[in-house]
Structures are given as structure tokens and as C-alpha cells.
Enzyme design. Structure first.
Site, PDB file in Angstrom:
ATOM      1  N   ARG A 104       0.843  -1.200   0.000  1.00  0.00           N
ATOM      2  CA  ARG A 104       0.000   0.000   0.000  1.00  0.00           C
ATOM      3  C   ARG A 104       0.881   1.254   0.000  1.00  0.00           C
ATOM      4  O   ARG A 104       1.015   1.936  -0.997  1.00  0.00           O
ATOM      5  CB  ARG A 104      -0.938  -0.019   1.227  1.00  0.00           C
ATOM      6  N   ASP A 105       1.554   1.531   1.107  1.00  0.00           N
ATOM      7  CA  ASP A 105       2.284   2.795   1.209  1.00  0.00           C
ATOM      8  C   ASP A 105       3.509   2.825   0.303  1.00  0.00           C
ATOM      9  O   ASP A 105       3.894   3.870  -0.206  1.00  0.00           O
ATOM     10  CB  ASP A 105       2.703   3.040   2.670  1.00  0.00           C
ATOM     11  N   HIS A 115       3.787   4.358  12.774  1.00  0.00           N
ATOM     12  CA  HIS A 115       4.033   4.298  11.327  1.00  0.00           C
ATOM     13  C   HIS A 115       5.093   5.356  11.051  1.00  0.00           C
ATOM     14  O   HIS A 115       4.813   6.556  11.081  1.00  0.00           O
ATOM     15  CB  HIS A 115       2.734   4.595  10.573  1.00  0.00           C
ATOM     16  N   HIS A 139       8.542   7.045   8.994  1.00  0.00           N
ATOM     17  CA  HIS A 139       9.288   7.185   7.739  1.00  0.00           C
ATOM     18  C   HIS A 139      10.740   7.500   8.084  1.00  0.00           C
ATOM     19  O   HIS A 139      11.031   8.033   9.159  1.00  0.00           O
ATOM     20  CB  HIS A 139       8.662   8.276   6.866  1.00  0.00           C
ATOM     21  N   CYS A 178      12.338   7.623  -1.791  1.00  0.00           N
ATOM     22  CA  CYS A 178      13.740   7.728  -2.142  1.00  0.00           C
ATOM     23  C   CYS A 178      14.393   8.725  -1.200  1.00  0.00           C
ATOM     24  O   CYS A 178      14.191   9.930  -1.340  1.00  0.00           O
ATOM     25  CB  CYS A 178      13.894   8.198  -3.583  1.00  0.00           C
ATOM     26  N   ASN A 214       9.424   4.528   3.907  1.00  0.00           N
ATOM     27  CA  ASN A 214       9.052   3.900   5.166  1.00  0.00           C
ATOM     28  C   ASN A 214      10.274   3.292   5.819  1.00  0.00           C
ATOM     29  O   ASN A 214      11.324   3.138   5.193  1.00  0.00           O
ATOM     30  CB  ASN A 214       8.054   2.774   4.889  1.00  0.00           C
TER      31      ASN A 214
END
Lengths: 303, 303
Positions: B10-11, B202, B204, B235, B244
């Protein structure tokens, strides 16, 4: 206040065969100091024939000593190196002491007992010269030859080194083996014996855990963290390589947590241009230089 | 036991314009489940015209449900998406709720008050269908448009969402703004109000602090961490990008710390081949896949 000790000119450069010009090294050191870095390991007093990259270490010490407020340190492998370091005028010197005897024998051809003797002799030189002396407990988290390094061995050898005259210790994750739980256990165990003489973590980012390990160390009272600008000297995308903590990312983490480092992140990032110019083609690592600080970075620092 | 929730399909994929073939997505999901991953966010029920990459989410849900022991979750932006998710047979669904009203208005054209109404309506659908329902408190650590997001606002909106029927929460660092001290403060503050319903971070890795932030969350009782295989979809070396957490590096960290994940790291690393083949030219991140686990990795896991 957390001390970020820049080790790029030593640990970063030592694995790069293209010799960085002396003028560029000086510009690098001066620019980092101007960005607020208060300690720099400028080189290593190894035989120049062995490591041509380090042949100008004495000149760098002399230069770096002219920068006000900068603590100028160098690595010394043995008594001979220590004598040269003292003659050059270092403020401090450190000797690596591998917790893996296999690695020690291979690297410096000395057993643990011989290393304790060497540490005693270097400590005497340091004392006589009024120079700060630290022992880097290297491969403390594991060895690529021996595998696991037992915690009680590290504690025992730290105690022996303290008795031989080591004034300060760092735990060095030479191989990028450390995990955060291990960092906490080992810092606690060593501090239980040598107390606050254990100040420093020297971490590598081989498996991406560098900053998490740094955080674990801070939570156990570590006050000094080694790092290398641009993660120089290690290529995390090549087998066996092992870059240092990236100074830029470490400073972002510490400053945004409100742990004062005295380092201006924007100025620090600008110093990369010196490396890029002097070492064309050499990869520079780090996430912060590309992403930039968060919009509220300066608000965070005030917290 | 820590739950590593794979959000790559998904992400990771949602920011990649080249549509990954359905067969490759299925192979990816099956291989990760076979490596021991127990929860996968397989896609997003957004309008296919908006995000062609997510057009096959219902088929992926149907497929993933055939894998024994796998918790199949999907993102839903609103009531319409929730109805589609339930019809497809998800085990769980989550709705992103941006803590930045500027971002919420721009992204889903809804104010905070309108979002609370939407959450209430989705919660009712979830309840009626017996589907687990979570709210992702996105931009909780800061916003690229608003800058700092006040902690008390996050707490207040979490409470409002809980009253509207949210059974579970994640704190989402959509922008890669979090620092470890902030993670601890915010997890503590939100948990003080909604208790253990706050299960998930969650994160990053935009500024390289991802694993350090994960560690900080674990220390505050977080039990679920989202991550993306190969850090897909972000990136870190391009401005504004925000990958992520890399699943491989996260699993290495957790397993080596002795925090059981149930995931076989070597098998997990092998899954990268599926991504490399299906998405040629797409960069895959992570340190562990190149360095490999430490020699004593399996000993550490037993600790």
C-alpha cells in the site's frame, strides 16, 4: 551537552586509498570547527609506509591546535605512535584495544596481555606529557572472525586497562554488530566497573542501527558519540563495508531532541562540499543533507 | 512479541506510477507471509481512477485471505472505501486522519470536524461487519505545510476519534519529522487518554531517524511497527521523498534485541528479488540485505 567527536579525518579517510590533499584536510577541520564541532580526531600515528593517507597527521595536529576551543585528538596504535603524538602536540590520544584476541593478533600482532602492557606504557607517556589518554574497546559488540564477544570479557579487559592507567574508555562497534539492547547491557556492565570513565560510543552503521544504538547509549549516560561527516569511509552498500555514524544525521537527531551539541547543522552540511571536491567519486552518505531539517527544527532545539 | 506490519503493497507502491502486475503483488504477499509476516496492508480502497496502482486491492484482499494466519488489512479514505473494503472481506481497515487541518483539507478536502463524522460513519460500518477498525493519526509529528503540530491537538483529536468509535490508533510520521524524544512524549500523552488502544507507530526514514524512533516507541510500550520491504516507495536521496522504515533492517533490530517477531530474516531478504524483478530500476533500500546478519545473529535471538 553531548559531545559529537568528528572522526572522519581518521576513521573515515583511513579506508580511502586516494590521499586527500593536506590543504583540503585543513579546510575540512577548520570548517567543522567553525560549525561548532568541539573535538576532531585528525589522524592516526601509524607508520606512513603502512597508511600513506595518515602521513600528514603531525602537520594536521599542529594546524588544528591553532583553532581556539578545539580538542585535537589522534589515534595511536602503540608506544611509538604515542611518542610521535605527544611530540606533535595532541590534546588527547586513544589506543584501540580489540576485545577479540583473534582480531588483535591479526591487526597489531599483540595478545591481550601484551596490549595491557602497551596500554600501561602509553599511559605513562600520556601522564608525563599531560595528555589525555583514552582506550577504545574495539570489536566490543562482536567480531567478524570470532562472532560473539562475551560481555564479561569486555568488562574484565576494561578493568585491566583501567588498572594499567586508562583515564577514559569508549566502546567501539568496529564491525557494526551492536543492537540497542546489547548497547544498554554492555554500557551498564562496563560502567558498573569503571564508572563514568566510560564516556563514549564509537558506532558504525553497517546494518542501519547506528542511530538507534546511539540513542540506547544516551539513555545509559553516554556523553560522547563519534561520527564521520558524510559517513565517509564506509560504503553501506558494499559487502563488508562499515561506515561510521553520519555526523549530519546524528547532529539532527541530538539537536532536534533538545540535547545541545553546539553544532550548527546547516553549516555542518555545507562542509560536505569540501569532501565532494577533494574526493571526487567518493560516496557521501546521510539522509539529512538531502531532506534538510524539519520546518520546526529550530523550535525543537529550544525544547 | 512485536508485530511488524508490512505496508509496502500500500504505502510503498502508492507513490510508484508503474503499476506492479497483480501476479507479482500476490507473489510478494505470499512470500512475506511465508517468511513469517503476520499482517500485511495489501492496498487502499481509493477510486481506481485516482490511483491505478491500487485498482486491484479487492482481488488482493481475496487472495491474501486464503493465506492461513495472515491478518489482511487495507487503507480506506472514507465511507465509500470502507464499504468496498468490507465487501472485499478485509480483516481490518484503517483511515488516515491528518492532524494538520491544512493537510487534511488539501488531501481529502475535509476539516477535522468533518473527519470525525467520517470516522464515526466508518466505525459503524466496521462494527456492523465485525471488521477491526483503526485510525492513523497522520502528520502527528509535524507537517510540511504547517510545521510543528502541537501535542495537545493530537491528544484532543485522538480522544474525539475514540469517542467516534476508533478501536485502535497508530501515530503516523507521514513527513519524517519525528525525533526520539518527541516520540516518547507523544506516545505517553496519547496513551494517557486512549490507553493501549494506541498500539502502532508508522514511521518514515526521511532523515535517517526511523529505527531510533522505533526504539523510542518500543520503550513506551508500542507493540506494532509498520514497515515496507526495501523501504519501497520512498527515495531518501531525493528531495521531499520519504521512505518507510525498511522491513529488513527493522526485523534485524528487533530479532537481534531478542524481541520476537516470528519473521525469518533470511527468507524476508529473499523476497526482495520479487520486487527487483517486477519493478526494474526502482531503488530498494536497507543496510541489512547487503551486510547480512551478524555472525552471532541467531545466538542473539535466543537471548
Amino acid at each position: 551537552m553531548i559531545l559529537v567527536s568528528e572522526v572522519g579525518p581518521r576513521d573515515g579517510l583511513q579506508s580511502i586509498s586516494r590521499v586527500m590533499p593536506l590543504a583540503a584536510k585543513k579546510a575540512w577541520i577548520a570548517a567543522e570547527a567553525a560549525a561548532g564541532v568541539r573535538e576532531i580526531e585528525v589522524g592516526s600515528f601509524v607508520p606512513p609506509s603502512l597508511l600513506p593517507q595518515m602521513a600528514d597527521t603531525a602537520e594536521l595536529v599542529e594546524f588544528a591546535r591553532t583553532i581556539p576551543g578545539l580538542n585535537v585528538v589522534a589515534l595511536v596504535p602503540n608506544v611509538k605512535g604515542a611518542a610521535r603524538a605527544v611530540a606533535a602536540g595532541v590534546h588527547g590520544m586513544s589506543i584501540p584495544f580489540s576485545m577479540s584476541e583473534t582480531h588483535s593478533l591479526k591487526n597489531v600482532r599483540k595478545s591481550h596481555a601484551e596490549m595491557i602492557d602497551e596500554i600501561g606504557a602509553v599511559a605513562a607517556i600520556a601522564r608525563a606529557a599531560g595528555v589525555h589518554f583514552a582506550v577504545g574497546l574495539s570489536t566490543a559488540f562482536g567480531c567478524t572472525m570470532e562472532g560473539a564477544v562475551p560481555q564479561d570479557r569486555v568488562v574484565r579487559l576494561a578493568v585491566a586497562a583501567a588498572e594499567a592507567g586508562a583515564a577514559e574508555f569508549s566502546l567501539s562497534d568496529t564491525t557494526g554488530y551492536a543492537d540497542p539492547a546489547q548497547v544498554k547491557r554492555l554500557v551498564r556492565a562496563v560502567r558498573a566497573e569503571v564508572g563514568e570513565r566510560l564516556t563514549t560510543l564509537h558506532l558504525h552503521n553497517t546494518r542501519g542501527l547506528g542511530l538507534a544504538n546511539a540513542l540506547a547509549g544516551l539513555e545509559e549516560g553516554i556523553t560522547t558519540l563519534d561520527a564521520s561527516l558524510g559517513g565517509l569511509g564506509g560504503c553501506p552498500f558494499a559487502p563488508g563495508a562499515s561506515g561510521n555514524l553520519v555526523t549530519e544525521d546524528l547532529v539532527l537527531m541530538l539537536n532536534s531532541m533538545g540535547l545541545e551539541t553546539g553544532i550548527d547543522l546547516e553549516k555542518l552540511i555545507d562542509v560536505r562540499a569540501i569532501l565532494a571536491e577533494a574526493l571526487p567519486g567518493e560516496p557521501l552518505y546521510g539522509f539529512t543533507p538531502d531532506a534538510g531539517p524539519m520546518l520546526d527544527y529550530h523550535e525543537r532545539m529550544a525544547k
